[in-house]
Enzyme design. Structure first.
Site, short mmCIF file in Angstrom:
data_model
loop_
_atom_site.label_atom_id
_atom_site.label_comp_id
_atom_site.label_asym_id
_atom_site.label_seq_id
_atom_site.Cartn_x
_atom_site.Cartn_y
_atom_site.Cartn_z
N SER A 14 0.85 -1.18 0.00
CA SER A 14 0.00 0.00 0.00
C SER A 14 0.90 1.24 0.00
O SER A 14 1.86 1.31 0.76
CB SER A 14 -0.88 -0.01 1.25
OG SER A 14 -1.66 1.16 1.31
N GLY A 15 0.61 2.17 -0.87
CA GLY A 15 1.40 3.39 -0.94
C GLY A 15 2.65 3.28 -1.80
O GLY A 15 3.41 4.24 -1.93
N LYS A 18 1.14 2.02 -6.99
CA LYS A 18 0.45 1.24 -8.03
C LYS A 18 -0.60 2.08 -8.77
O LYS A 18 -0.61 2.12 -9.99
CB LYS A 18 -0.23 0.00 -7.40
CG LYS A 18 0.75 -0.92 -6.69
CD LYS A 18 0.04 -2.12 -6.07
CE LYS A 18 -0.92 -1.76 -4.97
NZ LYS A 18 -0.31 -1.11 -3.78
N SER A 86 -2.28 -7.55 -3.76
CA SER A 86 -2.12 -8.99 -4.06
C SER A 86 -0.83 -9.56 -3.46
O SER A 86 0.11 -9.88 -4.19
CB SER A 86 -2.19 -9.24 -5.58
OG SER A 86 -1.39 -8.37 -6.32
P1 ADP Z 1 -0.80 2.44 -4.07
O1 ADP Z 1 -1.82 2.43 -5.19
O2 ADP Z 1 0.34 1.50 -4.33
O3 ADP Z 1 -1.41 2.24 -2.72
P2 ADP Z 1 -0.69 5.26 -4.55
O4 ADP Z 1 -0.42 5.38 -6.02
O5 ADP Z 1 -2.11 5.43 -4.10
O6 ADP Z 1 -0.11 3.86 -4.03
O7 ADP Z 1 0.21 6.28 -3.73
C1 ADP Z 1 1.58 6.45 -3.98
C2 ADP Z 1 1.99 7.86 -3.56
O8 ADP Z 1 3.39 8.02 -3.77
C3 ADP Z 1 1.29 8.94 -4.34
O9 ADP Z 1 1.01 10.02 -3.48
C4 ADP Z 1 2.35 9.34 -5.38
O10 ADP Z 1 2.20 10.65 -5.82
C5 ADP Z 1 3.65 9.15 -4.60
N1 ADP Z 1 4.84 8.89 -5.42
C6 ADP Z 1 6.00 9.56 -5.31
N2 ADP Z 1 6.92 9.07 -6.18
C7 ADP Z 1 6.31 8.08 -6.87
C8 ADP Z 1 6.75 7.21 -7.91
N3 ADP Z 1 7.98 7.26 -8.43
N4 ADP Z 1 5.88 6.29 -8.37
C9 ADP Z 1 4.63 6.23 -7.84
N5 ADP Z 1 4.15 7.03 -6.87
C10 ADP Z 1 4.99 7.97 -6.37
#
Ligand code: ADP
Length: 183
Positions: A14-15, A18, A86
């Site tokens: 998470s975070g 993705k 997953s």
């Molecule tokens: P997930 O879907 O894996 O839970 P999110 O896409 O919702 O993650 O959140 C990822 C966070 O990290 C977002 O706030 C995004 O802007 C930040 N971020 C910073 N650098 C990156 C990067 N290189 N790739 C993806 N997200 C990034």
């Protein structure tokens, strides 16, 4: 347009990024006139998997549902981008087995970074015990053994990660090579 569909499966903590990377890939491929659908874990849990929890059994059901829908779409020419934590290798392999055209992407960021980002405030809740069985805290994340792509989302920009994935789709023949990127 008569192109071959594919399921692009983004897995990671998470975070890890993705959803963010999925949306960039989607924007680029839509600009190139591909039919694209994002199956995002959070949205799936609001609709298709409403009521499911986070036990291993429920997680597996959730992932299986998405794998099934991804197959329905991708076999009809859609580029499906699934953004799903997953966490278990076995179920990811099961999804690969039913999806003939399958590209696994590990969105890899260190737990400390994901926790520091804490986009949805869930890590804080997991640490305080308000949420139980949170991946990376008190539930395992099994690192993919043979992903086609690894996005180091703690080191790369979103654009770099999206380009890596699209580059692999081009190499594998799912997407035609483009001279100019929109992203
Ligand atoms: P997930 O879907 O894996 O839970 P999110 O896409 O919702 O993650 O959140 C990822 C966070 O990290 C977002 O706030 C995004 O802007 C930040 N971020 C910073 N650098 C990156 C990067 N290189 N790739 C993806 N997200 C990034």
């Amino acid at each position: 347009m008569n192109n071959k569909g594919v399921t692009v499966w983004l897995t990671g903590l998470s975070g890890a990024g993705k959803t963010t990377i999925a949306r960039r890939i989607e924007a680029e491929l839509k600009a190139r006139n591909y039919q694209v659908e994002v199956l995002d874990g959070d949205l799936i849990r609001t609709w298709l998997s409403q009521g499911l929890g986070f036990s291993k059994k429920d997680r597996d059901i959730n992932v299986r549902r998405v794998g099934f829908v991804a197959n329905l779409l991708s076999r009809n020419g859609v580029v499906v981008i699934a953004a799903m934590i997953s966490p278990y290798q076995e179920i990811r392999d099961e999804i690969r087995a039913i999806n003939k055209d399958f590209v696994e992407v590990h969105v890899n960021a260190p737990l400390e970074l994901c926790e520091a980002r804490d986009v949805k405030g869930l890590y804080a809740k997991a640490r305080s015990g308000e949420i139980k069985g949170f991946t990376g805290i008190d539930d395992p994340y099994e690192v993919p053994l043979h992903p086609e792509v690894v996005c180091e989302s703690g080191e790369e920009t979103v654009e770099e990660s999206a380009k890596k994935v699209i580059g692999t789709l081009e190499e594998l023949g799912y997407v035609r090579v483009a001279v100019e990127y929109q992203i």
